[in-house]
Design an enzyme around this catalytic site. Sequence first.
Site, PDB file in Angstrom:
ATOM      1  N   ASP A 285       6.125 -31.097  18.060  1.00 23.16           N
ATOM      2  CA  ASP A 285       7.165 -31.567  18.681  1.00 23.16           C
ATOM      3  C   ASP A 285       7.880 -32.665  18.129  1.00 23.16           C
ATOM      4  O   ASP A 285       8.839 -33.491  18.615  1.00 23.16           O
ATOM      5  CB  ASP A 285       6.988 -31.827  20.234  1.00 23.16           C
ATOM      6  CG  ASP A 285       6.539 -30.818  21.166  1.00 23.16           C
ATOM      7  OD1 ASP A 285       6.978 -29.571  20.580  1.00 23.16           O
ATOM      8  OD2 ASP A 285       6.191 -30.742  22.225  1.00 23.16           O
TER       9      ASP A 285
ATOM     10  N   HIS B 223      -2.892 -28.339  -1.287  1.00 23.56           N
ATOM     11  CA  HIS B 223      -4.189 -28.932  -0.852  1.00 23.56           C
ATOM     12  C   HIS B 223      -3.968 -29.699   0.544  1.00 23.56           C
ATOM     13  O   HIS B 223      -4.782 -30.518   1.118  1.00 23.56           O
ATOM     14  CB  HIS B 223      -5.030 -29.942  -1.877  1.00 23.56           C
ATOM     15  CG  HIS B 223      -6.237 -30.037  -1.388  1.00 23.56           C
ATOM     16  ND1 HIS B 223      -6.726 -31.345  -1.641  1.00 23.56           N
ATOM     17  CD2 HIS B 223      -7.512 -29.322  -1.349  1.00 23.56           C
ATOM     18  CE1 HIS B 223      -8.294 -31.381  -1.252  1.00 23.56           C
ATOM     19  NE2 HIS B 223      -8.513 -30.116  -1.325  1.00 23.56           N
TER      20      HIS B 223
ATOM     21  N   LYS C   7     -11.950 -38.325   2.208  1.00 20.02           N
ATOM     22  CA  LYS C   7     -11.205 -38.991   1.129  1.00 20.02           C
ATOM     23  C   LYS C   7     -10.542 -40.112   1.616  1.00 20.02           C
ATOM     24  O   LYS C   7      -9.434 -40.441   2.056  1.00 20.02           O
ATOM     25  CB  LYS C   7     -10.074 -38.064   0.566  1.00 20.02           C
ATOM     26  CG  LYS C   7     -10.669 -36.430   0.385  1.00 20.02           C
ATOM     27  CD  LYS C   7      -9.935 -35.489   1.106  1.00 20.02           C
ATOM     28  CE  LYS C   7     -10.433 -34.029   0.998  1.00 20.02           C
ATOM     29  NZ  LYS C   7     -11.451 -33.465  -0.015  1.00 20.02           N
TER      30      LYS C   7
ATOM     31  N   ASP D 216     -10.499 -54.883   0.993  1.00 24.97           N
ATOM     32  CA  ASP D 216     -10.350 -56.188   1.720  1.00 24.97           C
ATOM     33  C   ASP D 216     -10.099 -56.369   3.185  1.00 24.97           C
ATOM     34  O   ASP D 216      -9.657 -57.305   3.698  1.00 24.97           O
ATOM     35  CB  ASP D 216      -9.224 -56.997   1.195  1.00 24.97           C
ATOM     36  CG  ASP D 216      -9.290 -57.175  -0.589  1.00 24.97           C
ATOM     37  OD1 ASP D 216     -10.607 -57.091  -0.897  1.00 24.97           O
ATOM     38  OD2 ASP D 216      -8.366 -57.587  -1.348  1.00 24.97           O
TER      39      ASP D 216
ATOM     40  N   HIS E 231     -17.003 -35.017   2.968  1.00 24.88           N
ATOM     41  CA  HIS E 231     -15.580 -34.470   2.477  1.00 24.88           C
ATOM     42  C   HIS E 231     -14.447 -35.539   2.942  1.00 24.88           C
ATOM     43  O   HIS E 231     -13.557 -35.102   2.544  1.00 24.88           O
ATOM     44  CB  HIS E 231     -15.484 -33.246   3.157  1.00 24.88           C
ATOM     45  CG  HIS E 231     -14.383 -32.179   2.846  1.00 24.88           C
ATOM     46  ND1 HIS E 231     -12.922 -32.109   3.167  1.00 24.88           N
ATOM     47  CD2 HIS E 231     -14.143 -31.803   1.449  1.00 24.88           C
ATOM     48  CE1 HIS E 231     -12.174 -31.411   2.661  1.00 24.88           C
ATOM     49  NE2 HIS E 231     -12.915 -30.985   1.509  1.00 24.88           N
TER      50      HIS E 231
ATOM     51  N   LYS F 165      -3.076 -31.196   4.321  1.00 23.18           N
ATOM     52  CA  LYS F 165      -3.477 -30.643   5.757  1.00 23.18           C
ATOM     53  C   LYS F 165      -2.553 -31.563   6.753  1.00 23.18           C
ATOM     54  O   LYS F 165      -2.665 -32.461   7.034  1.00 23.18           O
ATOM     55  CB  LYS F 165      -5.008 -31.053   5.986  1.00 23.18           C
ATOM     56  CG  LYS F 165      -5.896 -30.216   5.223  1.00 23.18           C
ATOM     57  CD  LYS F 165      -6.481 -31.032   4.090  1.00 23.18           C
ATOM     58  CE  LYS F 165      -7.716 -30.205   3.104  1.00 23.18           C
ATOM     59  NZ  LYS F 165      -7.722 -30.613   1.790  1.00 23.18           N
TER      60      LYS F 165
END
Length: 497
Positions: free
Chosen positions: A244, A237, A417, A422, A415, A239
């Site tokens: 470079d 899952h 996450k 604080d 979508h 990404k």
Amino acid sequence: MIKWGDIVRNFIGEFWYIFLVVLFIFNLLFAVFVVFFEKKNPGVIWAWLMVLAFIPCFGFIIYLIFGFEGRKHKWFEKKGQEDREICIEFQNKFPELANNNIPENFNERILPIEHTWYLNNFVVMNYNSCGSIYRKNNEITAFHEGNSKFKALVEDIKNAKKYVYLEYYLMHDDRLGNIIMDLLIEKAKAGIEVKVLYDGMGNVKNRPNFRKKLNLAGGEARIFLPPRGIRINYRNHRKIAVIDGKTGYIGGLNIGDEYIGAKKRFGFWRDSHIRIEGSAVYDLQLRFIMDWNFTKGEKMKLDARHFPEITSSEGSVNMQIVSSGPDTSWDSIYFGYFRLVTEANRNIYIESPYFAPDDGLLEALKTAAISGVDVRIIIPAKPDHLFVHSCSLNYMGELLEAGVRCYEYTKGFIHSKVMTIDGIVTSVGTANMDIRSYKLNFEVNAFIYDENVTREFDRQFELDFNDCREITIESYKNRGIVKKVQESFARLISPLL
């Protein structure tokens, strides 16, 4: 005279009797196997026993595909061992880059704020659980939707001088996917090293030519865990993009038209992603090499070009890249979520498209709210998986009673996450707040210790609250009976989602 009708009826009756007896014995043996030999969490065991009770024959088949671990441990223990060997090689070849930078003897606070001593322990926890190095002097650019992120990514790929490495759960064979792929092919033909790693299950609808045309151009695309047998339950899952060795990307955005709001089904797509310049890119680079070497084909070797010297343009953000999955000894990202919730003093803001916490995290959120911490959670109003959404809503009842404020995002699909606490710490990455992300998926998150970065994400939270419908106790209690039953059933099997 032979009465064939009676014979057939007797045979069918006897057949069904034998079938039911065999099915009962079979189910009993299966239940014993699940309870005593699989060593699963009790909640997971009860969920599977429910599947067996309601779908007695096909339940076993479903279990073999989605629940039976089989060779899982052998596969992923081997990967974990290979990953540790790569880390040791990294430490030996680049000792100056493998320095953890943890404040000595805890005499130095990570942040010069009175109540942040606990962050020292938090950093140590991340290091001990998954080897996550504490990286200083990074520059962060935050993206809160897809168009700006992909515009920056395309520009970075165009400017690549040595290599481009991409690792995505989804890379669709659609307009955006082909724009990225055509650019990668162009770079590969120009002599730039191009490697693309994408999940096998997430990309089953792609045409075979979509991957092959990059290979023909001199680049290389590989599938992580092709969807065969019980492998389909374990998904990459992550990404990640590394260009470079100097620029990295991590967050919730996959490559596909929906992620730039170009599909009518979802409309506007709210997501979170970050671009990193600085030493934290080393850890994204290392993560990519580990995952690439798990696939079939020639292994990547650690090279000085993968870890170039950081220039004077570095920023001031301190952070850690934390990975977890079936190949790690500990549920490191879950530990991070749990620790942040339990340490928060003022506020906890959470966005997750799939919200199905385990009992520990659920109790921690309720405890924080009862203690006076401002806890707010945003989930989608328009779900992409109705069953998971029903499960999420069922948890909201307990949270609302504890004082947690719960919202449904109505502007489009959210979508993102993200968790902030604080005004000090931000977590952004690929892991949802559900059991699948904690236990089954290969995930990666950035834990960022910076007031300015957290302030930006908090401002985005405030904007998102304005685009939400708040779930009140009154509206929750007045939902229909069908919804209540659906949500309760979804909650019961939430460990399997």
